[in-house]
Design a protein around this motif. Structure first.
Motif, PDB file in Angstrom:
ATOM      1  N   PRO A 137      67.487 135.046  29.676  1.00 18.34           N
ATOM      2  CA  PRO A 137      68.568 134.615  28.795  1.00 18.34           C
ATOM      3  C   PRO A 137      69.716 135.613  28.687  1.00 18.34           C
ATOM      4  N   ILE A 138      69.409 136.910  28.579  1.00 14.93           N
ATOM      5  CA  ILE A 138      70.483 137.895  28.462  1.00 14.93           C
ATOM      6  C   ILE A 138      71.275 137.981  29.768  1.00 14.93           C
ATOM      7  N   GLY A 139      70.599 137.953  30.898  1.00 11.58           N
ATOM      8  CA  GLY A 139      71.310 137.971  32.172  1.00 11.58           C
ATOM      9  C   GLY A 139      72.202 136.753  32.333  1.00 11.58           C
ATOM     10  N   LEU A 140      71.682 135.586  31.964  1.00 15.16           N
ATOM     11  CA  LEU A 140      72.460 134.350  32.099  1.00 15.16           C
ATOM     12  C   LEU A 140      73.658 134.347  31.155  1.00 15.16           C
ATOM     13  N   LEU A 141      73.463 134.833  29.924  1.00 13.61           N
ATOM     14  CA  LEU A 141      74.579 134.856  28.983  1.00 13.61           C
ATOM     15  C   LEU A 141      75.565 135.974  29.326  1.00 13.61           C
ATOM     16  N   THR A 142      75.105 137.034  29.968  1.00 15.77           N
ATOM     17  CA  THR A 142      76.027 138.036  30.495  1.00 15.77           C
ATOM     18  C   THR A 142      76.882 137.413  31.596  1.00 15.77           C
ATOM     19  N   GLU A 160      74.439 126.657  37.348  1.00 16.72           N
ATOM     20  CA  GLU A 160      75.091 125.754  36.400  1.00 16.72           C
ATOM     21  C   GLU A 160      76.130 126.476  35.553  1.00 16.72           C
ATOM     22  N   LEU A 161      75.915 127.778  35.318  1.00 15.71           N
ATOM     23  CA  LEU A 161      76.861 128.568  34.526  1.00 15.71           C
ATOM     24  C   LEU A 161      78.017 129.104  35.357  1.00 15.71           C
ATOM     25  N   GLY A 162      78.006 128.849  36.657  1.00 18.86           N
ATOM     26  CA  GLY A 162      79.152 129.197  37.477  1.00 18.86           C
ATOM     27  C   GLY A 162      79.014 130.393  38.378  1.00 18.86           C
ATOM     28  N   ALA A 163      77.792 130.878  38.623  1.00 20.03           N
ATOM     29  CA  ALA A 163      77.625 131.965  39.580  1.00 20.03           C
ATOM     30  C   ALA A 163      78.090 131.509  40.960  1.00 20.03           C
ATOM     31  N   LYS A 164      78.812 132.369  41.642  1.00 22.35           N
ATOM     32  CA  LYS A 164      79.246 132.029  43.003  1.00 22.35           C
ATOM     33  C   LYS A 164      78.049 131.945  43.934  1.00 22.35           C
ATOM     34  N   GLU A 165      77.099 132.862  43.752  1.00 21.69           N
ATOM     35  CA  GLU A 165      75.887 132.885  44.563  1.00 21.69           C
ATOM     36  C   GLU A 165      74.701 133.243  43.667  1.00 21.69           C
ATOM     37  N   THR A 166      73.518 132.820  44.080  1.00 25.33           N
ATOM     38  CA  THR A 166      72.274 133.282  43.479  1.00 25.33           C
ATOM     39  C   THR A 166      71.329 133.655  44.613  1.00 25.33           C
ATOM     40  N   PHE A 167      70.359 134.530  44.295  1.00 24.65           N
ATOM     41  CA  PHE A 167      69.435 134.944  45.350  1.00 24.65           C
ATOM     42  C   PHE A 167      68.087 135.297  44.741  1.00 24.65           C
ATOM     43  N   ASN A 168      67.032 134.670  45.265  1.00 22.03           N
ATOM     44  CA  ASN A 168      65.673 134.977  44.851  1.00 22.03           C
ATOM     45  C   ASN A 168      65.164 136.141  45.698  1.00 22.03           C
ATOM     46  N   ASN A 210      72.901 125.307  28.507  1.00 19.66           N
ATOM     47  CA  ASN A 210      71.958 125.101  29.603  1.00 19.66           C
ATOM     48  C   ASN A 210      70.876 126.172  29.660  1.00 19.66           C
ATOM     49  N   VAL A 211      71.084 127.298  28.962  1.00 19.09           N
ATOM     50  CA  VAL A 211      70.033 128.313  28.935  1.00 19.09           C
ATOM     51  C   VAL A 211      68.875 127.880  28.044  1.00 19.09           C
TER      52      VAL A 211
END
Length: 342
Positions: free
Chosen positions: A172-177, A204-212, A308-309
């Motif tokens: 949650p903190i990472g997503l809200l950051t 959904e929050l608008g990250a240009k990229e995500t990576f697992n 969405n979080v």
């Protein structure tokens, strides 16, 4: 009234206790929702540095004022509010500079005789109460406090519009950051995590990229390649071993890393990276009033779907399940809200 207690490590109970009485400068809030925060999980596991069981848990809250003290003048009965849950006490550098998060002595819900927010009613000093705009639901309003953490982290990072930004951790903190960074118009963002469903929320929050990064031995170079080079800023929102050095490896020369997560174990730091490449590590502690006010503005503008979080809403009687769910990452949990007075 019902109140959620962390009785001991990994033991949560709901008890019936007396409704608290207010002092002349305080208000009584009828709680609608309270959020389970990562720092609450630290208390739940017996690891928090100052919030120790047994304790009425919680510091995120949204609800309605139902009683006010004699000296209260800024808010009134019926106001829809949230709370900035930290109070500087005594003489301190924080109070002298206006940075309450610097205070030598800080009081927060769950400390001394100040009961936490996970109860039917919560007492707060008037000075900490912040009205919610009519357009902001309680579910979104309760996110103001954790979003303020992200706003303050972005401020400490001194992020510029053209910066390439990595956020390490999609809790949650990472997503809200991420939401705070995106609200400032920054586009070149990537979020890393081990859980695909959390990274989906980052999308959904608008990250240009995500990576697992799970099972990815060379993930640092892979992430750099995905984003076209090293990073201007790295925000560390997961307190796992080795993550500070990972952040340093991601940074370009002269770049800045900000520690947002709560750390319990010592981190190794590659001093050569700092000195020879003039990289920086900046500490980040909670927030101050301007951060909270900006967080509420972001929520009110509604340009970013921060709701969405929220993955679960559960009644107080299921609080133990909620804590376990967050701690063990069960049922694709991200942000779990505990409801009262339904």
């Amino acid at each position: 009234m019902k109140a959620v207690y962390v009785e001991d490590a990994e033991k949560v109970e709901v008890k019936n206790i007396e409704k608290p009485e207010i002092k002349e400068n305080e208000v009584l809030i009828k709680v609608s929702v309270a959020g389970i925060c990562g720092s609450d999980i630290h208390t739940y596991k017996g690891l928090h540095p100052f919030r120790k069981p047994p304790v009425v848990i919680g510091h995120e809250v949204a609800g309605e004022i139902v009683e006010i003290g004699h000296d209260v003048s800024r808010v009134k009965i019926g106001d829809r509010v949230t709370v900035e849950p930290q109070l500087g006490t005594g003489e301190s550098e924080g109070e002298m500079t206006g940075n309450i998060n610097y205070s030598d002595e800080r009081l927060a819900p769950g400390m001394d005789d100040w009961l936490g927010t996970m109860a039917d009613y919560f007492v707060s000093p008037e000075s900490l109460v912040i009205p919610l705009p009519e357009s902001v639901s309680y579910d979104r309003g309760v996110l103001a406090e954790p979003l303020a953490v992200g706003v303050h982290a972005s401020l400490k990072a001194n992020i510029q519009l053209t910066d390439r930004v990595a956020i390490l951790g999609a809790g949650p903190i990472g997503l809200l950051t991420l939401a705070a960074v995106r609200a400032d118009g920054v586009e070149n963002t990537i979020v890393t995590d081990l859980l695909d469903y959390s990274l989906q929320v980052a999308d959904e929050l608008g990250a240009k990229e995500t990576f697992n990064i799970k099972d990815q031995k060379d993930w640092i170079n892979t992430v750099k390649e995905k984003m076209g080079g090293s990073f201007d800023k790295v925000l560390i929102t997961a307190g796992v071993p080795g993550i500070v050095n990972d952040a340093l490896k991601l940074l370009k020369k002269g770049g800045r890393a900000v520690t947002v997560a709560m750390f319990h174990n010592q981190q190794q730091i590659d001093v050569e990276q700092l000195q020879q490449n003039e990289k920086e590590i900046i500490g980040c502690m909670t927030y101050n009033r301007p951060d909270t006010e900006k967080a509420i503005s972001i929520i009110e503008e509604n340009n970013i779907p921060i709701e969405n979080v929220i993955s679960h809403r559960i009644g107080a009687e299921r609080a133990a399940e909620g804590f376990r769910m967050v701690d063990k990452k069960e049922d694709q949990s991200v942000k779990v809200l505990v409801t009262f007075n339904d």
